[in-house]
Design a protein around this motif. Structure first.
Motif, PDB file in Angstrom:
ATOM      1  N   ASP A   1       0.845  -1.186   0.000  1.00  0.00           N
ATOM      2  CA  ASP A   1       0.000   0.000   0.000  1.00  0.00           C
ATOM      3  C   ASP A   1       0.884   1.242   0.000  1.00  0.00           C
ATOM      4  N   MET A   2       0.542   2.213  -0.838  1.00  0.00           N
ATOM      5  CA  MET A   2       1.349   3.437  -0.917  1.00  0.00           C
ATOM      6  C   MET A   2       1.414   4.168   0.424  1.00  0.00           C
ATOM      7  N   ARG A   3       0.388   3.988   1.271  1.00  0.00           N
ATOM      8  CA  ARG A   3       0.389   4.646   2.581  1.00  0.00           C
ATOM      9  C   ARG A   3       1.485   4.104   3.493  1.00  0.00           C
ATOM     10  N   ASP A   4       1.958   2.913   3.200  1.00  0.00           N
ATOM     11  CA  ASP A   4       3.041   2.333   4.010  1.00  0.00           C
ATOM     12  C   ASP A   4       4.417   2.828   3.587  1.00  0.00           C
ATOM     13  N   HIS A   5       4.447   3.655   2.547  1.00  0.00           N
ATOM     14  CA  HIS A   5       5.729   4.152   2.034  1.00  0.00           C
ATOM     15  C   HIS A   5       5.696   5.680   1.943  1.00  0.00           C
ATOM     16  N   ALA A   6       5.071   6.303   2.944  1.00  0.00           N
ATOM     17  CA  ALA A   6       4.913   7.756   2.942  1.00  0.00           C
ATOM     18  C   ALA A   6       6.255   8.481   2.940  1.00  0.00           C
TER      19      ALA A   6
ATOM     20  N   LYS B   1      -8.145  11.094  -2.366  1.00  0.00           N
ATOM     21  CA  LYS B   1      -7.883  11.788  -1.097  1.00  0.00           C
ATOM     22  C   LYS B   1      -6.588  11.280  -0.475  1.00  0.00           C
ATOM     23  N   ILE B   2      -6.360   9.973  -0.575  1.00  0.00           N
ATOM     24  CA  ILE B   2      -5.124   9.385  -0.060  1.00  0.00           C
ATOM     25  C   ILE B   2      -3.928   9.925  -0.840  1.00  0.00           C
ATOM     26  N   VAL B   3      -4.062   9.979  -2.168  1.00  0.00           N
ATOM     27  CA  VAL B   3      -2.987  10.500  -3.018  1.00  0.00           C
ATOM     28  C   VAL B   3      -2.686  11.950  -2.657  1.00  0.00           C
TER      29      VAL B   3
END
Length: 206
Positions: A121-126, A148-150
């Motif tokens: 998940d891209m959120r795990d690589h902020a 919204k996450i992007v």
């Protein structure tokens, strides 16, 4: 995966946009698939590091396979295009011919071996995203929640970061008492394998 169709509206001179991108820098692709965009990008700019983040395991594994081919062979002569082909000629047909015709003559060396592919998940690589100088997001199928996450992840990037957004641009948003302005530098309608989409070149400005 894109080839020029027609010129869209342009808010700045193309040469000015190019000159603002210094040599080196870190490139991150959110939803990098098989990695073809990143391999092509490394031919047109001398990035310090290139990272692809892909949540679909099968696509991530295909990117790793392509990375092995890239590192073990001449990138211009051996590459899995995803259709059983392994010739660079097909990649040349998949990207902007004018760009690749120019850069194909560049000498190849170990400096091209700087690709990293992450699965998850891209959120795990902020942190990886926030360190980027250029971020690519192919968001044609992204719904409002994913966008919204992007936006939240991209708002953590430093001022001056460039964004290449396919189909949907970033919007300027207030966050933590600051307004993050994503200024659109250039918009161009480009051909994809499935049709046409607007590609937005944007930059973070506070």
């Amino acid at each position: 995966e894109t080839a020029d169709k027609s010129r869209g509206h342009n808010q700045c001179n193309d040469h000015q946009t190019a000159s603002n991108m210094r040599r080196g820098g870190k490139l991150v692709d959110l939803g990098s698939g098989s990695g073809r965009v990143l391999f092509a990008a490394s031919l047109v700019h001398d990035f310090e590091s290139i990272c692809g983040i892909e949540i679909v395991k099968s696509l991530h594994e295909e990117a790793l396979h392509n990375l092995d081919l890239w590192n073990d062979n001449d990138p211009l002569s051996s590459f899995d295009c995803g259709d059983g082909s392994s010739t660079y000629e097909q990649i040349n047909n998949s990207y902007c011919d004018e760009i690749l015709t120019t850069t194909i003559k560049k000498p190849l060396g170990t400096n091209l071996r700087r690709h990293t592919f992450l699965c998850g998940d891209m959120r795990d690589h902020a942190q990886t995203i926030s360190d980027a100088d250029v971020v690519i997001v192919h968001c044609t199928l992204f719904d409002d929640d994913l966008m919204k996450i992007v936006h939240k992840l991209c708002s953590c990037c430093k001022p001056g970061t460039f964004f290449v957004m396919v189909s949907q641009p970033l919007r300027s948003i207030p966050l933590d008492d600051k307004t993050f302005n994503f200024v659109t530098l250039h918009v161009e309608l480009m051909a994809m394998s499935w049709g046409y989409a607007n590609v937005y070149i944007q930059q973070m400005r506070l």
